[in-house]
Structure formats: C-alpha cells, structure tokens
Design a protein around this motif. Structure first.
Motif, PDB file in Angstrom:
ATOM      1  N   ASP A 105       0.833  -1.208   0.000  1.00 10.83           N
ATOM      2  CA  ASP A 105       0.000   0.000   0.000  1.00 10.83           C
ATOM      3  C   ASP A 105       0.865   1.254   0.000  1.00 10.83           C
ATOM      4  O   ASP A 105       0.564   2.230  -0.697  1.00 10.83           O
ATOM      5  N   VAL A 106       1.959   1.226   0.788  1.00 13.74           N
ATOM      6  CA  VAL A 106       2.867   2.377   0.827  1.00 13.74           C
ATOM      7  C   VAL A 106       3.438   2.658  -0.555  1.00 13.74           C
ATOM      8  O   VAL A 106       3.373   3.791  -1.056  1.00 13.74           O
ATOM      9  N   THR A 109       0.927   3.895  -3.153  1.00 11.45           N
ATOM     10  CA  THR A 109       0.533   5.291  -2.914  1.00 11.45           C
ATOM     11  C   THR A 109       1.581   6.263  -3.433  1.00 11.45           C
ATOM     12  O   THR A 109       1.274   7.184  -4.205  1.00 11.45           O
ATOM     13  N   TRP A 116       2.065   9.674   1.341  1.00 16.07           N
ATOM     14  CA  TRP A 116       1.655   8.620   2.282  1.00 16.07           C
ATOM     15  C   TRP A 116       2.037   9.037   3.694  1.00 16.07           C
ATOM     16  O   TRP A 116       3.116   9.583   3.924  1.00 16.07           O
ATOM     17  N   GLN A 117       1.131   8.767   4.641  1.00  9.94           N
ATOM     18  CA  GLN A 117       1.408   9.082   6.041  1.00  9.94           C
ATOM     19  C   GLN A 117       0.937   7.943   6.914  1.00  9.94           C
ATOM     20  O   GLN A 117      -0.147   7.375   6.694  1.00  9.94           O
TER      21      GLN A 117
END
Length: 211
Positions: A105-106, A109, A116-117
């Motif tokens: 997912d990181v 993104t 991304w956070q």
C-alpha cells in the motif's frame, strides 16, 4: 595678441580633444526587489531546514528506495552512520513488524505520486526497535517525472510503548471482570448448604497449609 592667440589655441584644443560622455540609466528597482525576495526565501528555507533536521529523521531515496541522503537525526536514532546508510535500500531499518500488504500500500501510494502518512516500527542497528510517524513525499522533475522520495519522520516510541502498556492493562482488567462474572454465576448455581461446605473446605485447606 599673444594672449588672444593662446586662448584661441586652447579653445580649439579643448574642442578638438574634448570627450563626450553618454549616460544611460536603467531602472533596476524590480530586479533588486526580486533579489531581496529570493534572499529572504532562501534564509527562511535554511531556517526551516535547520529546525527540521533538529527535530525529525529525514532521508531522500531514489524511486527504488535507495538512500542517497540521510540527516544526522536519522543516523542518531537508527544507529547507522551516514556512510553506512548511503547507497543502501531503505529497508535496512525494516523490523519485519508490518505485513507485505502494508508495504504494498505504501509503494502503490507514493509511486502514483500521492503523499503517504502513517506509523512505522523500525529496527535500529543494535537490534532495538523504534516507532516513527512517517510522511513520504514524492518529488518530480520539471517534466513531471517522479525522481525521488522525501521521508520526514518523527519518533513516537514513548507514545507507542505507553499505548501498549495501557492496552495490556485494559486486557488484564477485562480478564478479571470475566473471571468475577464466572464466579458469580457459579455461586448462584450452588445452594446454601453447598456454599457452606465449600467455604468449610477452603478454610480447612488453608489451615492445613498453615500447619
């Protein structure tokens, strides 16, 4: 006559060899204002950068995650020297705490150009763990092509450890409450005489243990 002649030749020489200066003026007010603005912006940028380096772990990688810049705070918390980090993949501090889906997912993104956070658990060189609140910014060139990623992280280890202790205490409290409920239900299922006999057995066992 002599004086008049001298004056004539001086006047002629002055006219013959006189220099003419042409002055051209340009208005550079706007240019000076622009230079002053740029200087002020650069000063502010340096101050922000200094403050960021003092409080945050900062690193820059290429699009494959290879580190080519790591600040002092990153080296301090991770335990690695700058020389040990440069040229290495950023997963050098991977703790294996997060799932493959998390990292997928990181990367999905940031590779799509979005910020991304989230919170990440990392592993230091000495084997200890530390938590960071991380923000990853994709950086593009003038043509809009992704060329690197800027990571800015704040350490939150103490906060996460406090949360874990609180969660453990809450779990123990819930377990105790369930135990009390079960004892209460068991007590309701026993009649008075059995309760008396049960209490007597407990007292007897206690006395035997003491003797």
């Amino acid at each position: 006559v002599l004086i008049a002649s001298v004056q004539f030749w001086l006047l002629a020489a002055t006219r013959l060899f006189s220099l003419h200066w042409i002055a051209i003026e340009f208005d550079i007010t706007e240019r000076k204002r622009f230079e002053e603005t740029i200087a002020e912006q650069n000063k502010n940028l340096r101050e922000i950068t200094d403050a960021l380096n003092e409080s945050s772990l900062v690193s820059v990688t290429d699009t494959k995650g290879i580190i080519f810049n790591a600040n002092k705070k990153f080296c301090e918390i991770s335990g690695y020297t700058e020389k040990e980090l440069i040229g290495k993949p950023h997963n050098i501090v991977n703790s294996n705490y997060h799932s493959k889906a998390f990292w997928a997912d990181v990367w999905q993104t940031i590779s799509s150009g979005m910020v991304w956070q989230g919170e990440i658990k990392n592993k230091a060189k000495n084997g200890s763990y530390y938590w960071v609140n991380s923000v990853i910014y994709p950086i593009r060139d003038l043509n809009g092509k992704l060329i690197r990623y800027l990571s800015i992280r704040h350490e939150i280890t103490a906060k996460k450890e406090s949360e874990e202790r609180e969660a453990q205490l809450n779990a123990e409290l819930v377990a105790q409450q369930h135990a009390l409920v079960e004892i209460s239900q068991l007590s309701n299922d026993i009649d008075t005489s059995d309760k008396f006999n049960l209490i007597l057995e407990i007292v007897t066992e206690t006395l035997n243990c003491e003797s």
